[in-house]
Design a protein around this motif. Structure first.
Motif, PDB file in Angstrom:
ATOM      1  N   ASP A  18       0.862  -1.175   0.000  1.00 53.17           N
ATOM      2  CA  ASP A  18       0.000   0.000   0.000  1.00 53.17           C
ATOM      3  C   ASP A  18       0.902   1.230   0.000  1.00 53.17           C
ATOM      4  OD1 ASP A  18      -1.986   1.786   0.232  1.00 53.17           O
ATOM      5  OD2 ASP A  18      -2.521   1.292   2.304  1.00 53.17           O
ATOM      6  N   TRP A 177       2.338  19.333   0.883  1.00 51.73           N
ATOM      7  CA  TRP A 177       1.453  19.731   1.983  1.00 51.73           C
ATOM      8  C   TRP A 177       1.137  18.514   2.860  1.00 51.73           C
ATOM      9  CZ3 TRP A 177      -1.143  24.823   1.347  1.00 51.73           C
ATOM     10  CH2 TRP A 177      -1.713  25.260   2.565  1.00 51.73           C
ATOM     11  N   LEU A 183      10.110   9.748   2.292  1.00 54.49           N
ATOM     12  CA  LEU A 183       9.899   8.479   2.984  1.00 54.49           C
ATOM     13  C   LEU A 183       8.763   7.674   2.371  1.00 54.49           C
ATOM     14  CD1 LEU A 183      10.783   7.157   6.006  1.00 54.49           C
ATOM     15  CD2 LEU A 183       8.315   7.416   6.222  1.00 54.49           C
ATOM     16  N   ASP A 206       4.297  21.126   7.370  1.00 51.26           N
ATOM     17  CA  ASP A 206       4.161  19.934   8.216  1.00 51.26           C
ATOM     18  C   ASP A 206       4.373  20.351   9.665  1.00 51.26           C
ATOM     19  OD1 ASP A 206       4.696  17.259   9.422  1.00 51.26           O
ATOM     20  OD2 ASP A 206       4.730  16.606   7.328  1.00 51.26           O
ATOM     21  N   THR A 210      10.248  16.720   9.085  1.00 50.67           N
ATOM     22  CA  THR A 210      10.493  15.384   8.550  1.00 50.67           C
ATOM     23  C   THR A 210      11.782  15.409   7.726  1.00 50.67           C
ATOM     24  OG1 THR A 210       9.313  15.916   6.534  1.00 50.67           O
ATOM     25  CG2 THR A 210       7.998  14.994   8.344  1.00 50.67           C
ATOM     26  N   LEU A 302      -0.944  13.625   0.224  1.00 51.08           N
ATOM     27  CA  LEU A 302      -1.461  12.245   0.263  1.00 51.08           C
ATOM     28  C   LEU A 302      -2.485  12.176   1.394  1.00 51.08           C
ATOM     29  CD1 LEU A 302       1.754  10.167  -0.564  1.00 51.08           C
ATOM     30  CD2 LEU A 302      -0.192  10.584  -2.033  1.00 51.08           C
ATOM     31  N   VAL A 303      -2.100  11.601   2.547  1.00 53.29           N
ATOM     32  CA  VAL A 303      -3.119  11.469   3.600  1.00 53.29           C
ATOM     33  C   VAL A 303      -2.770  12.166   4.907  1.00 53.29           C
ATOM     34  CG1 VAL A 303      -3.817   9.243   2.651  1.00 53.29           C
ATOM     35  CG2 VAL A 303      -2.292   9.293   4.627  1.00 53.29           C
ATOM     36  N   ARG A 308      -7.632  13.372  11.143  1.00 55.40           N
ATOM     37  CA  ARG A 308      -8.045  14.335  12.168  1.00 55.40           C
ATOM     38  C   ARG A 308      -9.552  14.517  12.103  1.00 55.40           C
ATOM     39  NH1 ARG A 308      -4.248  17.092  14.059  1.00 55.40           N
ATOM     40  NH2 ARG A 308      -2.223  16.634  13.183  1.00 55.40           N
ATOM     41  N   MET A 565       1.270  12.575  17.950  1.00 50.99           N
ATOM     42  CA  MET A 565       1.096  12.213  16.538  1.00 50.99           C
ATOM     43  C   MET A 565       1.755  10.859  16.308  1.00 50.99           C
ATOM     44  SD  MET A 565       1.578  15.917  14.710  1.00 50.99           S
ATOM     45  CE  MET A 565       1.496  15.170  13.094  1.00 50.99           C
ATOM     46  N   LYS A 568       3.972   7.413   9.822  1.00 55.74           N
ATOM     47  CA  LYS A 568       4.928   6.466   9.235  1.00 55.74           C
ATOM     48  C   LYS A 568       6.288   7.115   9.292  1.00 55.74           C
ATOM     49  CE  LYS A 568       0.929   5.454   7.023  1.00 55.74           C
ATOM     50  NZ  LYS A 568      -0.257   6.302   7.042  1.00 55.74           N
ATOM     51  N   PHE A 573       9.938   0.193   7.081  1.00 50.94           N
ATOM     52  CA  PHE A 573       8.590  -0.239   7.480  1.00 50.94           C
ATOM     53  C   PHE A 573       7.607   0.113   6.368  1.00 50.94           C
ATOM     54  CE2 PHE A 573       8.241  -0.358  12.433  1.00 50.94           C
ATOM     55  CZ  PHE A 573       9.367  -1.146  12.502  1.00 50.94           C
ATOM     56  N   HIS A 671      -3.982  11.419  14.634  1.00 48.41           N
ATOM     57  CA  HIS A 671      -3.002  12.400  15.115  1.00 48.41           C
ATOM     58  C   HIS A 671      -3.587  13.337  16.167  1.00 48.41           C
ATOM     59  CE1 HIS A 671      -0.272  10.984  12.131  1.00 48.41           C
ATOM     60  NE2 HIS A 671      -0.923  11.494  11.108  1.00 48.41           N
TER      61      HIS A 671
HETATM   62  N1  LIG Z   1       8.332   4.010   4.371  1.00 48.98           N
HETATM   63  C1  LIG Z   1       6.992   3.976   4.349  1.00 48.98           C
HETATM   64  N2  LIG Z   1       6.318   4.434   3.270  1.00 48.98           N
HETATM   65  C2  LIG Z   1       4.958   4.400   3.257  1.00 48.98           C
HETATM   66  C3  LIG Z   1       4.213   3.836   4.312  1.00 48.98           C
HETATM   67  C4  LIG Z   1       4.956   3.335   5.433  1.00 48.98           C
HETATM   68  O1  LIG Z   1       4.382   2.810   6.400  1.00 48.98           O
HETATM   69  N3  LIG Z   1       6.321   3.433   5.413  1.00 48.98           N
HETATM   70  N4  LIG Z   1       2.829   3.790   4.263  1.00 48.98           N
HETATM   71  C5  LIG Z   1       2.153   4.029   2.988  1.00 48.98           C
HETATM   72  C6  LIG Z   1       0.755   4.482   3.201  1.00 48.98           C
HETATM   73  S1  LIG Z   1      -0.409   3.313   3.616  1.00 48.98           S
HETATM   74  C7  LIG Z   1       0.364   5.748   3.063  1.00 48.98           C
HETATM   75  S2  LIG Z   1      -1.269   6.172   3.294  1.00 48.98           S
HETATM   76  C8  LIG Z   1       1.290   6.792   2.679  1.00 48.98           C
HETATM   77  C9  LIG Z   1       1.120   8.068   3.500  1.00 48.98           C
HETATM   78  O2  LIG Z   1       1.956   9.045   2.988  1.00 48.98           O
HETATM   79  P1  LIG Z   1       1.983  10.488   3.628  1.00 48.98           P
HETATM   80  O3  LIG Z   1       0.627  11.099   3.617  1.00 48.98           O
HETATM   81  O4  LIG Z   1       3.079  11.214   2.973  1.00 48.98           O
HETATM   82  O5  LIG Z   1       2.453  10.108   5.122  1.00 48.98           O
HETATM   83  P2  LIG Z   1       1.967  10.350   6.609  1.00 48.98           P
HETATM   84  O6  LIG Z   1       3.144  10.015   7.455  1.00 48.98           O
HETATM   85  O7  LIG Z   1       0.690   9.662   6.888  1.00 48.98           O
HETATM   86  O8  LIG Z   1       1.672  11.907   6.715  1.00 48.98           O
HETATM   87  C10 LIG Z   1       2.528  12.860   6.101  1.00 48.98           C
HETATM   88  C11 LIG Z   1       2.799  14.041   6.975  1.00 48.98           C
HETATM   89  O9  LIG Z   1       1.583  14.682   7.344  1.00 48.98           O
HETATM   90  C12 LIG Z   1       1.886  15.406   8.495  1.00 48.98           C
HETATM   91  N5  LIG Z   1       0.670  15.915   9.131  1.00 48.98           N
HETATM   92  C13 LIG Z   1      -0.068  15.361  10.103  1.00 48.98           C
HETATM   93  N6  LIG Z   1      -1.040  16.192  10.481  1.00 48.98           N
HETATM   94  C14 LIG Z   1      -0.926  17.307   9.736  1.00 48.98           C
HETATM   95  C15 LIG Z   1      -1.640  18.541   9.681  1.00 48.98           C
HETATM   96  O10 LIG Z   1      -2.589  18.766  10.424  1.00 48.98           O
HETATM   97  N7  LIG Z   1      -1.236  19.442   8.759  1.00 48.98           N
HETATM   98  C16 LIG Z   1      -0.171  19.240   7.946  1.00 48.98           C
HETATM   99  N8  LIG Z   1       0.148  20.173   7.087  1.00 48.98           N
HETATM  100  N9  LIG Z   1       0.520  18.094   7.984  1.00 48.98           N
HETATM  101  C17 LIG Z   1       0.147  17.135   8.866  1.00 48.98           C
HETATM  102  C18 LIG Z   1       2.668  14.409   9.326  1.00 48.98           C
HETATM  103  O11 LIG Z   1       3.465  15.077  10.291  1.00 48.98           O
HETATM  104  C19 LIG Z   1       3.488  13.690   8.285  1.00 48.98           C
HETATM  105  O12 LIG Z   1       4.825  14.124   8.234  1.00 48.98           O
HETATM  106  O13 LIG Z   1       2.631   6.337   2.816  1.00 48.98           O
HETATM  107  C20 LIG Z   1       2.866   5.087   2.176  1.00 48.98           C
HETATM  108  N10 LIG Z   1       4.299   4.897   2.156  1.00 48.98           N
END
Ligand SMILES: Nc1nc2c(c(=O)[nH]1)N[C@H]1C(S)=C(S)[C@@H](COP(=O)(O)OP(=O)(O)OC[C@H]3O[C@@H](n4cnc5c(=O)[nH]c(N)nc54)[C@H](O)[C@@H]3O)O[C@H]1N2
Ligand SMILES: Nc1nc2c(c(=O)[nH]1)N[C@H]1C(S)=C(S)[C@@H](COP(=O)(O)OP(=O)(O)OC[C@H]3O[C@@H](n4cnc5c(=O)[nH]c(N)nc54)[C@H](O)[C@@H]3O)O[C@H]1N2
Ligand code: SF4
Ligand SMILES: [Mo]
Length: 681
Positions: A18, A177, A183, A206, A210, A302-303, A308, A565, A568, A573, A671
């Motif tokens: 995923d 954003w 990562l 953020d 990060t 992304l997510v 929240r 918070m 990932k 991982f 979070h």
């Molecule tokens: N290495 C690695 N890669 C992965 C995953 C993993 O477990 N490990 N998981 C996968 C999956 S399932 C997904 S869904 C994606 C997710 O990918 P991303 O959406 O990029 O990852 P997240 O860590 O969920 O969130 C990203 C950032 O959002 C920030 N954030 C949290 N709350 C807020 C807020 O209120 N405002 C703002 N501006 N930022 C906020 C967090 O601090 C975090 O640094 O990654 C995928 N890729």
């Protein structure tokens, strides 16, 4: 003479995780064994590289701990004591139990629980869904990832299409954003580098510094207070309007609800937003001007911000920015979000499934624990998921799984924290052992995953397991006996112009193919939004703090003053897949609590101290890492570790908030957790 090399064969496939990148791979097979796995060099985003999580995937496939035969529980629930049984016996036992529950309590007492262990369209669940649809089991809403983001963007544009992330190369402003690209989405980074090399301004927003925020390509890092993005965006709009840098013609022609939005942002001057967000007025003004004027301007999300209470508002607010500025007009401008919707539209996913009783997956603990539920859950069938680790309010989930009257089946590759609570465990194949059709949420390439080797030991593909269960339960529907190849061909059987020409044979030959979305496609410019009036929806918007935040619950914050918070964080991982494997652990070998130096000093803590982190839901003992990557008032614990990683036998989700939006649609508030941290006495 050199000894003769065994003949080798290269089999094309793609990663199932995923992860937005959906890398295409090539498995080299010699003597029936995979001897090498590498990223497909010809795949435009993979470019020959997998990632630190998956580089050693062959070791996972041949791991000595792989589950290779069905098991039946012989000890207490959760004790992890099992005995092997044959497939016929296992299938008969499950079919017997499900049939008996259906006859006595009713089929809604059976709960299907699955998620994104594989995101392959076939093994993820087309056949499993047919099975549970046909018996009328209860289902869960698979909302822990991406749905809130989808809904927020859809509030603006009907169906939430974004730009092709590869077009970010053309952007002159890129805002990452709330996404940790380096990562979580590493194969997008070359696009960011390309934009940067051509002179783009790269911004990260953020609450946590990060690795992405610290990357040399990043021009500005705005460390926003968690969950306050709506205030920032309203203030950006306020500045743009004040400074006259919004193009009225676009708003008049393409949008509805400008005056309502204007009234909303009039109440959020940058000075007010600065107080709420912790940013400065010059930072907010700079961001507004840069985003509106330095074009093409793209936002990548992304997510991150969705987990929240008001995540949908944040995602809507983000989608409002290009809707107001008309950033969509420029190649490389607009919102670069999940691309999954392109595949959902183009392929023949079923649209006529029966409605079943459904629960939000965040509520698993509450649902399993609820005696008043009519009917209560008597059987839980888990596949492609590890709810004991990934669901919020872990203590409630574990209490549910411990209930003696619950019959639990887990289809898994390894003895996960969830599998340990099963009554029967069924061994599942890995991506190197089964056929699948791989869609993506990070790019527009479809891939066929061909099995490189037969199933190991007694493992079976998810599909085969549900075919056998259907037969054992006497379900005559031939659609439940469709082969994996037929299921793939069904999905490809479409008239949609993005996929009509794509054939199974072509995919088998080439491994992957781009959806036929025209190059440079500009959503909402080349197409019309799927809204009632065909225009982008603006309308009023208000910043609201979440209920479990210091601003939303000052009373609770008196006792639990820190915001936890749980994101990932580890390069090796992928959600919960590798948390139980020492060779995937980070150097420190255990999850650490990141805490700001000021908060540590207030509690007389130093780096490496053991602390207790607690709130009303749970308690963890864990070591500290004093770090200014987190801001004052915020602490962070990485997600994905298995229960054994902490003294309390729980992961971060023992502390997380299982609440979901009041209409039941969307993710848990992962979070938004108030906690207190104290030294172990
Ligand atoms: N290495 C690695 N890669 C992965 C995953 C993993 O477990 N490990 N998981 C996968 C999956 S399932 C997904 S869904 C994606 C997710 O990918 P991303 O959406 O990029 O990852 P997240 O860590 O969920 O969130 C990203 C950032 O959002 C920030 N954030 C949290 N709350 C807020 C807020 O209120 N405002 C703002 N501006 N930022 C906020 C967090 O601090 C975090 O640094 O990654 C995928 N890729
Ligand atoms: N605190 C906190 N919690 C979170 C998140 C967070 O950021 N913080 N992120 C949330 C998000 S975004 C997501 S997507 C979820 C992820 O939740 P899940 O989808 O449940 O997590 P995964 O660890 O990706 O996969 C679960 C299991 O699927 C199994 N699996 C893989 N392939 C197959 C297969 O072919 N067949 C079968 N039967 N099993 C297979 C793996 O062995 C693995 O144990 O977690 C959510 N939970
Ligand atoms: S986990 Fe993501 S980055 Fe790693 S190989 Fe799979 S798709 Fe590629
Ligand atoms: Mo996710």
């Amino acid at each position: 003479m050199l000894p003769e090399q065994p003949p080798t064969e290269v089999v094309r496939g793609a990663c199932h995780h995923d992860c937005p990148d959906t890398c295409a791979w090539e498995a080299t097979v010699a003597d029936g064994r995979v001897v090498r796995l590498r990223g497909a060099a010809d795949h435009p985003t993979t470019q020959g590289q997998l990632c630190p999580k998956v580089n050693r995937f062959v070791d996972r496939v041949y791991h000595p701990d792989r589950l290779l035969e069905p098991l039946r529980r012989v000890g207490e629930k959760g004790a992890g004591r099992f005995e092997p049984i044959g497939w016929d016996e296992a299938i008969a036992a499950i079919a017997g139990k499900l049939t008996q529950i259906t006859a006595t309590t009713g089929s809604e007492a059976i709960l299907q629980f699955s998620f994104d262990g594989t995101q392959g369209a076939i093994q993820k669940g087309v056949l499993a869904d047919r099975f549970f649809d046909s018996i009328g089991a209860s289902d869960i809403r698979r909302h822990l990832c991406g749905v809130t983001a989808w809904l927020g963007a859809a509030d603006v544009s009907g169906l939430p299409f974004g730009i092709d992330p590869e077009d970010l190369e053309h952007s002159r402003t890129v805002i990452l954003w709330g996404t940790n690209t380096l990562l979580t989405n590493r194969h997008l980074w070359p696009m960011i580098e390309g934009a940067k090399a051509a002179g783009a301004t790269v911004v990260v927003i953020d609450p946590i510094r990060t690795p992405t925020a610290s990357a040399p390509e990043v021009d500005a890092f705005l460390q926003i207070r968690p969950g306050t993005d709506v205030a920032l965006i309203l203030a950006m709009l306020n500045v743009m309007d004040r400074d006259g840098i919004i193009e009225r013609a676009w708003i008049d022609e393409r949008t509805t609800g400008w005056e309502d939005l204007r009234r909303s942002f009039a109440e959020m001057p940058p000075e007010t937003a600065a107080e709420i967000t912790g940013l400065t007025v010059p930072q907010i003004e700079w961001l507004a001007r840069t985003y509106a004027s330095n074009r093409p301007a793209a936002i990548r999300v992304l997510v991150g911000p969705e987990h929240r209470e008001h995540g949908r508002d944040i995602m809507r607010a983000i989608a409002l920015l290009p809707a107001v500025t008309g950033a969509w007009k420029d190649l490389g401008g607009g919102l670069a979000r999940s691309t999954q919707i392109y595949f959902e539209e183009a392929l023949s996913f079923p649209t006529d499934r029966p409605q079943r009783r459904r629960f939000n997956m965040a509520a698993l603990g509450a649902v399993l624990d609820d005696d008043d539920l009519a009917p209560p859950i008597e059987a839980l069938v888990v596949h492609n998921s590890n709810p004991a680790v990934i669901c919020p309010d872990q203590n409630a989930v574990v209490r549910g799984l411990e209930r003696e009257s619950l019959f639990t089946v887990v289809v898994e590759q390894f003895m996960t924290d969830t599998a340990r609570y099963a009554d029967i465990i069924l061994p599942a194949t890995t991506q190197l052992e089964h056929l699948d059709l791989m869609i993506s949420w990070g790019h527009l390439y479809l891939a066929l995953n061909q099995p490189a080797i037969p199933p190991r030991g007694g493992a079976l593909a998810n599909t085969e397991i549900f075919r056998r269960l259907a037969s054992a339960m006497g379900i005559a529907d031939p659609r439940l006996q469709a082969t994996d190849e037929e299921l793939v061909r069904d999905l490809l059987d479409t008239d949609h112009p993005w996929a009509a020409d794509i054939t199974y044979e072509q995919l088998r030959e080439a491994g992957w193919v781009r959806l036929n979305v025209p190059a440079g496609h500009r959503p909402y410019v080349d197409t019309v939004p799927a809204t009632d009036d065909g225009r982008l929806q603006l309308g009023s918007l208000r910043y609201r703090p979440g209920t479990e935040t210091p601003d939303g619950a000052p009373g609770v914050a008196g006792r639990y003053p820190l915001t936890l918070m749980s994101r990932k964080q580890h390069v090796k991982f992928l959600n919960a897949n590798y948390g139980g494997f020492a060779d995937h652990h980070p150097r420190e070998g255990e999850p650490l609590l990141e805490i700001h130096p000021d908060d540590a000093a207030d509690r007389k803590l130093v780096d490496g101290d053991m602390v207790v982190v607690e709130n009303e839901r749970g308690r963890l003992s864990i070591r500290t890492k004093v770090s200014s990557a987190v801001q004052p008032g915020v602490v962070a614990i990485p997600f994905g570790w298995w229960h054994g990683a902490t003294g309390a036998g729980r992961g971060v989700n023992a502390l997380t908030n299982a609440a979901v939006p009041s209409d039941g649609a969307g993710s848990a508030f992962f979070h938004e957790n108030l906690v207190e941290v104290s030294a172990v006495s």
